[in-house]
Write an enzyme that holds these catalytic residues in place. Structure first.
Site, PDB file in Angstrom:
ATOM      1  N   GLY A  91       0.829  -1.207   0.000  1.00  0.00           N
ATOM      2  CA  GLY A  91       0.000   0.000   0.000  1.00  0.00           C
ATOM      3  C   GLY A  91       0.859   1.251   0.000  1.00  0.00           C
ATOM      4  O   GLY A  91       1.900   1.299   0.653  1.00  0.00           O
TER       5      GLY A  91
ATOM      6  N   GLU B 192      17.307 -14.813  23.341  1.00  0.00           N
ATOM      7  CA  GLU B 192      16.309 -15.858  23.044  1.00  0.00           C
ATOM      8  C   GLU B 192      16.846 -16.822  21.985  1.00  0.00           C
ATOM      9  O   GLU B 192      16.848 -18.039  22.179  1.00  0.00           O
ATOM     10  CB  GLU B 192      14.990 -15.228  22.572  1.00  0.00           C
ATOM     11  CG  GLU B 192      14.212 -14.552  23.704  1.00  0.00           C
ATOM     12  CD  GLU B 192      12.821 -14.100  23.282  1.00  0.00           C
ATOM     13  OE1 GLU B 192      12.413 -14.299  22.117  1.00  0.00           O
ATOM     14  OE2 GLU B 192      12.122 -13.516  24.135  1.00  0.00           O
TER      15      GLU B 192
ATOM     16  N   HIS C  19      -1.047 -22.027  47.569  1.00  0.00           N
ATOM     17  CA  HIS C  19       0.183 -22.742  47.918  1.00  0.00           C
ATOM     18  C   HIS C  19       0.101 -24.181  47.412  1.00  0.00           C
ATOM     19  O   HIS C  19      -0.940 -24.807  47.577  1.00  0.00           O
ATOM     20  CB  HIS C  19       0.362 -22.753  49.433  1.00  0.00           C
ATOM     21  CG  HIS C  19       1.561 -23.552  49.858  1.00  0.00           C
ATOM     22  ND1 HIS C  19       2.847 -23.073  49.723  1.00  0.00           N
ATOM     23  CD2 HIS C  19       1.662 -24.807  50.379  1.00  0.00           C
ATOM     24  CE1 HIS C  19       3.698 -23.987  50.155  1.00  0.00           C
ATOM     25  NE2 HIS C  19       3.005 -25.052  50.552  1.00  0.00           N
TER      26      HIS C  19
HETATM   27  P1  FAD Z   1       4.576  -5.823  12.189  1.00  0.00           P
HETATM   28  O1  FAD Z   1       4.244  -7.041  12.975  1.00  0.00           O
HETATM   29  O2  FAD Z   1       5.962  -5.608  11.802  1.00  0.00           O
HETATM   30  O3  FAD Z   1       3.601  -5.812  10.961  1.00  0.00           O
HETATM   31  C1  FAD Z   1       3.706  -4.881   9.937  1.00  0.00           C
HETATM   32  C2  FAD Z   1       3.187  -5.501   8.669  1.00  0.00           C
HETATM   33  O4  FAD Z   1       3.041  -4.464   7.709  1.00  0.00           O
HETATM   34  C3  FAD Z   1       4.122  -6.516   8.017  1.00  0.00           C
HETATM   35  O5  FAD Z   1       3.460  -7.753   7.854  1.00  0.00           O
HETATM   36  C4  FAD Z   1       4.515  -5.902   6.685  1.00  0.00           C
HETATM   37  O6  FAD Z   1       4.603  -6.866   5.650  1.00  0.00           O
HETATM   38  C5  FAD Z   1       3.348  -4.965   6.425  1.00  0.00           C
HETATM   39  N1  FAD Z   1       3.677  -3.830   5.596  1.00  0.00           N
HETATM   40  C6  FAD Z   1       4.708  -2.943   5.735  1.00  0.00           C
HETATM   41  N2  FAD Z   1       4.640  -1.982   4.820  1.00  0.00           N
HETATM   42  C7  FAD Z   1       3.560  -2.273   4.041  1.00  0.00           C
HETATM   43  C8  FAD Z   1       2.968  -1.648   2.917  1.00  0.00           C
HETATM   44  N3  FAD Z   1       3.459  -0.517   2.406  1.00  0.00           N
HETATM   45  N4  FAD Z   1       1.881  -2.232   2.374  1.00  0.00           N
HETATM   46  C9  FAD Z   1       1.366  -3.377   2.893  1.00  0.00           C
HETATM   47  N5  FAD Z   1       1.869  -3.991   3.950  1.00  0.00           N
HETATM   48  C10 FAD Z   1       2.954  -3.447   4.525  1.00  0.00           C
HETATM   49  N6  FAD Z   1       7.162  -8.862  20.608  1.00  0.00           N
HETATM   50  C11 FAD Z   1       6.556  -9.297  21.718  1.00  0.00           C
HETATM   51  O7  FAD Z   1       5.727  -8.581  22.283  1.00  0.00           O
HETATM   52  N7  FAD Z   1       6.823 -10.544  22.213  1.00  0.00           N
HETATM   53  C12 FAD Z   1       7.715 -11.370  21.641  1.00  0.00           C
HETATM   54  O8  FAD Z   1       7.937 -12.475  22.111  1.00  0.00           O
HETATM   55  C13 FAD Z   1       8.389 -10.926  20.484  1.00  0.00           C
HETATM   56  N8  FAD Z   1       9.281 -11.716  19.870  1.00  0.00           N
HETATM   57  C14 FAD Z   1       9.901 -11.275  18.745  1.00  0.00           C
HETATM   58  C15 FAD Z   1      10.848 -12.092  18.153  1.00  0.00           C
HETATM   59  C16 FAD Z   1      11.514 -11.684  17.015  1.00  0.00           C
HETATM   60  C17 FAD Z   1      12.527 -12.589  16.380  1.00  0.00           C
HETATM   61  C18 FAD Z   1      11.197 -10.416  16.445  1.00  0.00           C
HETATM   62  C19 FAD Z   1      11.876  -9.971  15.189  1.00  0.00           C
HETATM   63  C20 FAD Z   1      10.255  -9.590  17.030  1.00  0.00           C
HETATM   64  C21 FAD Z   1       9.615 -10.004  18.196  1.00  0.00           C
HETATM   65  N9  FAD Z   1       8.674  -9.205  18.841  1.00  0.00           N
HETATM   66  C22 FAD Z   1       8.072  -9.646  19.982  1.00  0.00           C
HETATM   67  C23 FAD Z   1       8.312  -7.876  18.337  1.00  0.00           C
HETATM   68  C24 FAD Z   1       6.987  -7.950  17.573  1.00  0.00           C
HETATM   69  O9  FAD Z   1       7.119  -8.842  16.498  1.00  0.00           O
HETATM   70  C25 FAD Z   1       6.606  -6.566  17.078  1.00  0.00           C
HETATM   71  O10 FAD Z   1       6.586  -5.655  18.152  1.00  0.00           O
HETATM   72  C26 FAD Z   1       5.224  -6.578  16.436  1.00  0.00           C
HETATM   73  O11 FAD Z   1       5.174  -7.486  15.376  1.00  0.00           O
HETATM   74  C27 FAD Z   1       4.864  -5.186  15.952  1.00  0.00           C
HETATM   75  O12 FAD Z   1       3.613  -5.201  15.355  1.00  0.00           O
HETATM   76  P2  FAD Z   1       3.196  -4.167  14.224  1.00  0.00           P
HETATM   77  O13 FAD Z   1       1.803  -4.509  13.862  1.00  0.00           O
HETATM   78  O14 FAD Z   1       3.515  -2.799  14.639  1.00  0.00           O
HETATM   79  O15 FAD Z   1       4.163  -4.477  12.996  1.00  0.00           O
HETATM   80  P1  NAI Z   2      17.401  -4.986  21.541  1.00  0.00           P
HETATM   81  O1  NAI Z   2      17.248  -3.536  21.497  1.00  0.00           O
HETATM   82  O2  NAI Z   2      16.637  -5.786  22.517  1.00  0.00           O
HETATM   83  O3  NAI Z   2      18.936  -5.350  21.801  1.00  0.00           O
HETATM   84  C1  NAI Z   2      19.945  -4.907  20.967  1.00  0.00           C
HETATM   85  C2  NAI Z   2      21.253  -5.030  21.720  1.00  0.00           C
HETATM   86  O4  NAI Z   2      22.299  -4.804  20.816  1.00  0.00           O
HETATM   87  C3  NAI Z   2      21.391  -4.023  22.854  1.00  0.00           C
HETATM   88  O5  NAI Z   2      21.832  -4.692  23.997  1.00  0.00           O
HETATM   89  C4  NAI Z   2      22.412  -3.032  22.305  1.00  0.00           C
HETATM   90  O6  NAI Z   2      23.192  -2.440  23.320  1.00  0.00           O
HETATM   91  C5  NAI Z   2      23.243  -3.935  21.423  1.00  0.00           C
HETATM   92  N1  NAI Z   2      23.957  -3.270  20.352  1.00  0.00           N
HETATM   93  C6  NAI Z   2      23.555  -2.222  19.595  1.00  0.00           C
HETATM   94  N2  NAI Z   2      24.476  -1.923  18.657  1.00  0.00           N
HETATM   95  C7  NAI Z   2      25.482  -2.829  18.821  1.00  0.00           C
HETATM   96  C8  NAI Z   2      26.699  -3.062  18.155  1.00  0.00           C
HETATM   97  N3  NAI Z   2      27.075  -2.311  17.132  1.00  0.00           N
HETATM   98  N4  NAI Z   2      27.486  -4.068  18.580  1.00  0.00           N
HETATM   99  C9  NAI Z   2      27.112  -4.849  19.632  1.00  0.00           C
HETATM  100  N5  NAI Z   2      25.955  -4.670  20.298  1.00  0.00           N
HETATM  101  C10 NAI Z   2      25.144  -3.691  19.893  1.00  0.00           C
HETATM  102  O7  NAI Z   2      17.148  -5.484  20.040  1.00  0.00           O
HETATM  103  P2  NAI Z   2      16.953  -6.933  19.413  1.00  0.00           P
HETATM  104  O8  NAI Z   2      17.407  -7.979  20.362  1.00  0.00           O
HETATM  105  O9  NAI Z   2      17.533  -6.870  18.061  1.00  0.00           O
HETATM  106  O10 NAI Z   2      15.393  -7.032  19.287  1.00  0.00           O
HETATM  107  C11 NAI Z   2      14.682  -6.025  18.560  1.00  0.00           C
HETATM  108  C12 NAI Z   2      13.367  -5.763  19.173  1.00  0.00           C
HETATM  109  O11 NAI Z   2      12.466  -6.815  18.909  1.00  0.00           O
HETATM  110  C13 NAI Z   2      13.403  -5.676  20.694  1.00  0.00           C
HETATM  111  O12 NAI Z   2      13.774  -4.397  21.110  1.00  0.00           O
HETATM  112  C14 NAI Z   2      12.015  -5.982  21.061  1.00  0.00           C
HETATM  113  O13 NAI Z   2      11.262  -4.815  20.951  1.00  0.00           O
HETATM  114  C15 NAI Z   2      11.579  -6.958  19.982  1.00  0.00           C
HETATM  115  N6  NAI Z   2      11.650  -8.325  20.511  1.00  0.00           N
HETATM  116  C16 NAI Z   2      10.910  -8.648  21.600  1.00  0.00           C
HETATM  117  C17 NAI Z   2      10.958  -9.899  22.137  1.00  0.00           C
HETATM  118  C18 NAI Z   2      10.176 -10.187  23.355  1.00  0.00           C
HETATM  119  O14 NAI Z   2       9.325  -9.396  23.718  1.00  0.00           O
HETATM  120  N7  NAI Z   2      10.403 -11.315  24.020  1.00  0.00           N
HETATM  121  C19 NAI Z   2      11.762 -10.961  21.538  1.00  0.00           C
HETATM  122  C20 NAI Z   2      12.537 -10.497  20.410  1.00  0.00           C
HETATM  123  C21 NAI Z   2      12.444  -9.235  19.926  1.00  0.00           C
END
Ligand code: FAD
Ligand code: NAI
Length: 465
Positions: A117, A187, A444
Site C-alpha cells: 500500500g 532468546e 500454595h
Molecule cells: P509488524 O508485525 O511488523 O507488521 C507490519 C506488517 O506491515 C508486516 O506484515 C509488513 O509486511 C506490512 N507492511 C509494511 N509496509 C507495508 C505496505 N506498504 N503495504 C502493505 N503492507 C505493509 N514482541 C513481543 O511482544 N513478544 C515477543 O515475544 C516478540 N518476539 C519477537 C521475536 C523476534 C525474532 C522479532 C523480530 C520480534 C519479536 N517481537 C516480539 C516484536 C513484535 O514482532 C513486534 O513488536 C510486532 O510485530 C509489531 O507489530 P506491528 O503490527 O507494529 O508491525
Molecule cells: P534490543 O534492542 O533488545 O537489543 C539490541 C542489543 O544490541 C542491545 O543490547 C544493544 O546495546 C546492542 N547493540 C547495539 N548496537 C550494537 C553493536 N554495534 N554491537 C554490539 N551490540 C550492539 O534489540 P533486538 O534484540 O535486536 O530485538 C529487537 C526488538 O524486537 C526488541 O527491542 C524488542 O522490541 C523486539 N523483541 C521482543 C521480544 C520479546 O518481547 N520477548 C523478543 C525479540 C524481539
C-alpha cells in the site's frame, strides 16, 4: 475488485494492524487491511514472537530430555535432535496462527487487500495490483519494523543472519556469534545453545539487556553464562569476512584497544529494529517522521488529519502487545470512545529459561528521577514449588514508593515469570501498594507466592527467608 471505498483502511496486517482492523469492524466500521506479505500476522506471527517461541519451547524440551531429567530420577537414553522435525513444528505453529487471523478477518468481514500500500492522498491508498482505495474515516499506518543493519556487515541470511534467518538455520552451527545482547540475541542464542551450538554474545554496552533493571540483567547474564553462553561485553565488532566455511569477525574493546578475531560458523546480527516506512509515500503526503518513527499526537494521529499510526512504527517499545493495545485504543477513539493506552505499564518479557519479566520503573530510573523507594526481593530458592520443579534460579523484586508504598516497578527472573508479571501489571493498573499485594492470598504451593513474599519483603517481613 468489488469494493474500493472503506471507512477504515489499515496498512499492515501485524498485531497492531490486524487487531485494529478487528476492533474497528466490531464497532461497525467497514474495514480493509492492506498486507503485502503472503500471510497475515506481520513480523510477530510470521518471523517474530510466534516462531521464536515455538523453537524456544521445542529446544527447552530437547534440553530437558537430553540433560535435565536425571535429577528427577528419570533415565533417558538416546535422545536425538531431529532439526527438520523441530522446524516443522515451528512452521505448523506459524501456519495455524496466520490462518487463524484469516479466519478472524472473514468472521469480522474485513477485506484483506493483498499487495503493498502507498498513501497517495489523505484519504487514498494505492494498493499494488488492486488499485486506489478510499478511506472515508481513517488511514492507519501499522507497517511495523525491520532489522537494523550493522554497517560493514552484510546480512546474507546464510552465514550472517538476522533473526529471520536464525529461525530457519538448516543445521546447528558449531559456533554461533550473536552481535547484540538484547532480547533476540538471548532468546535465539538460547535456542541454538540448547541444540548444541557454542554461543558467544558480543555486546557493545557493559551488560546484557541494557534497558532492564541492572540487577536483573546482571543476574540474567550470570545464569546464561552458567548455561554455557560466552559474553564479550563492552566490545564492538569492527569487521566481518565470510570465508568458505564461516565468518571471521574482528572485534575490539568498545573504548578502543587491541583487535581480536573470532571465528564463527554463523553470525546473528541482533542490534535492534527500526521503523519500517519504505515505499509508503509519506513524504509525498507530508506525514512527518521523528527519528525515523511516524510522529503522532496523543490520539495516534499524524500531522496529516485522517492519517493515524500505531505499533512498532511509532514511539515506544517495539512489542506486539503494545501494538495491539494501540490498535484497539485507536479503533475505539475513531468510534468516539475515550480509550487510551497506559504506556507506563507495558510489560517486557524475555522468553529464555529462566524467563525475565519486568514492568514499571527500574531502580536506576527511580534513582535518576530522585524518587525515594523501598525494595523487596525474594529468591526462588526459597519457594517450594520452584524447588519441586527444579527451577530455583532467580528472584522477584518489587519496588514501591517510600512514602505511599505504591508499586512503581517489578523485576523478575525465574520460572514462568512471563505469566506471573500479569498479576503485577494489573496491581499497578489499580495503583496497588506493595501492602495490597502482600495481603492478597496466593495459592500454595505456587511460584506466585514469590510475588507475595517479595511484597512482604518491601516492609521487611518476608515469611520464608
Ligand atoms: P509488524 O508485525 O511488523 O507488521 C507490519 C506488517 O506491515 C508486516 O506484515 C509488513 O509486511 C506490512 N507492511 C509494511 N509496509 C507495508 C505496505 N506498504 N503495504 C502493505 N503492507 C505493509 N514482541 C513481543 O511482544 N513478544 C515477543 O515475544 C516478540 N518476539 C519477537 C521475536 C523476534 C525474532 C522479532 C523480530 C520480534 C519479536 N517481537 C516480539 C516484536 C513484535 O514482532 C513486534 O513488536 C510486532 O510485530 C509489531 O507489530 P506491528 O503490527 O507494529 O508491525
Ligand atoms: P534490543 O534492542 O533488545 O537489543 C539490541 C542489543 O544490541 C542491545 O543490547 C544493544 O546495546 C546492542 N547493540 C547495539 N548496537 C550494537 C553493536 N554495534 N554491537 C554490539 N551490540 C550492539 O534489540 P533486538 O534484540 O535486536 O530485538 C529487537 C526488538 O524486537 C526488541 O527491542 C524488542 O522490541 C523486539 N523483541 C521482543 C521480544 C520479546 O518481547 N520477548 C523478543 C525479540 C524481539
Amino acid at each position: 475488485m468489488a469494493e474500493s471505498t472503506f471507512d477504515v483502511v489499515v496498512i499492515g496486517g501485524g498485531p497492531g494492524g490486524y487487531v485494529c482492523a478487528i476492533r474497528a469492524a466490531q464497532l461497525g466500521f467497514k474495514v480493509a487491511c492492506v498486507e503485502k506479505r503472503g500471510t497475515l500476522g506481520g513480523t510477530c506471527l510470521n518471523v517474530g514472537c510466534i516462531p521464536s517461541k515455538a523453537l524456544l519451547a521445542a529446544s527447552e524440551k530437547f534440553e530437558e530430555a537430553a540433560h535435565g531429567l536425571a535429577k528427577f530420577g528419570i533415565k533417558v537414553g538416546g535422545v536425538e535432535l531431529d532439526l527438520p522435525g523441530m522446524q516443522a513444528h515451528k512452521d505448523k505453529v506459524v501456519k495455524d496462527n496466520v490462518t487463524g487471523i484469516e479466519f478472524l478477518f472473514k468472521k469480522n468481514k474485513i477485506a484483506w487487500l493483498k499487495g503493498a500500500g502507498k498513501i497517495t492522498a489523505a484519504n487514498t491508498v494505492e494498493v499494488e495490483g488492486v488499485g486506489a482505495i478510499t478511506a472515508s474515516k481513517a488511514i492507519v499506518i501499522a507497517t511495523g519494523s525491520d532489522v537494523t543493519p550493522l554497517p560493514g556487515i552484510a546480512i546474507d541470511e546464510k552465514r550472517v543472519v538476522s533473526s529471520t534467518g536464525a529461525l530457519s538455520l538448516p543445521e546447528v552451527p558449531k559456533h554461533l556469534v550473536v552481535i547484540g545482547g538484547g532480547v533476540i540475541g538471548l532468546e535465539l542464542g538460547s535456542v541454538w545453545g540448547r541444540l548444541g551450538a557454542k554461543v558467544t554474545v558480543v555486546e557493545y554496552l557493559d551488560r546484557v539487556l541494557p534497558t532492564m533493571d541492572n540487577e536483573l540483567s546482571k543476574q540474567a547474564q550470570r545464569i546464561f553464562a552458567k548455561q554455557g553462553m560466552d559474553f564479550k561485553l563492552s566490545t564492538k565488532v569492527t569487521g566481518a569476512s565470510v570465508t568458505g566455511t564461516g565468518v571471521s569477525l574482528t572485534v575490539e574493546p568498545a573504548a578502543g584497544g587491541a583487535a581480536q578475531t573470532i571465528e564463527a560458523d554463523t553470525v546473528l546480527v541482533a542490534i535492534g529494529r527500526r521503523p519500517y516506512t519504505e515505499g509508503l509515500g509519506l513524504e509525498a503526503v507530508g506525514v512527518e517522521l521523528e527519528r525515523g518513527r511516524v510522529k503522532i499526537d496523543g490520539h495516534f494521529q499524524t500531522n496529516v488529519p485522517g492519517i493515524y499510526a500505531i505499533g512498532d512504527v511509532v514511539e515506544g517499545p517495539m512489542l506486539a502487545h503494545k501494538a495491539e493495545e494501540e490498535g484497539v485504543a485507536l479503533a475505539e477513539q475513531l468510534a468516539g470512545q475515550k480509550s487510551h493506552v497506559n504506556h507506563d505499564l507495558v510489560p517486557g518479557v524475555v522468553y529464555t529459561w529462566p524467563e525475565v519479566a519486568a514492568v514499571g520503573k527500574t531502580e536506576e530510573q527511580l534513582k535518576a528521577a530522585g524518587v525515594a523507594y523501598k525494595a523487596g526481593k525474594f529468591p526462588f530458592t526459597a519457594n517450594g514449588r520452584a524447588r519441586a520443579g527444579g527451577n530455583t534460579d532467580g528472584f522477584v523484586k518489587i519496588l514501591s514508593d517510600a512514602a505511599t508504598d505504591q508499586v512503581l516497578g517489578v523485576h523478575m527472573i525465574g520460572p514462568n515469570v512471563s505469566e506471573m508479571i500479569g498479576e503485577l501489571v494489573l496491581a499497578m493498573e489499580f495503583s496497588a501498594s506493595a501492602e495490597d499485594v502482600a495481603r492478597t492470598c496466593h495459592a500454595h504451593p505456587t511460584l506466585s507466592e514469590a510475588v507475595k513474599e517479595a511484597a512482604l519483603a518491601v516492609d521487611g517481613r518476608p515469611l520464608h527467608i
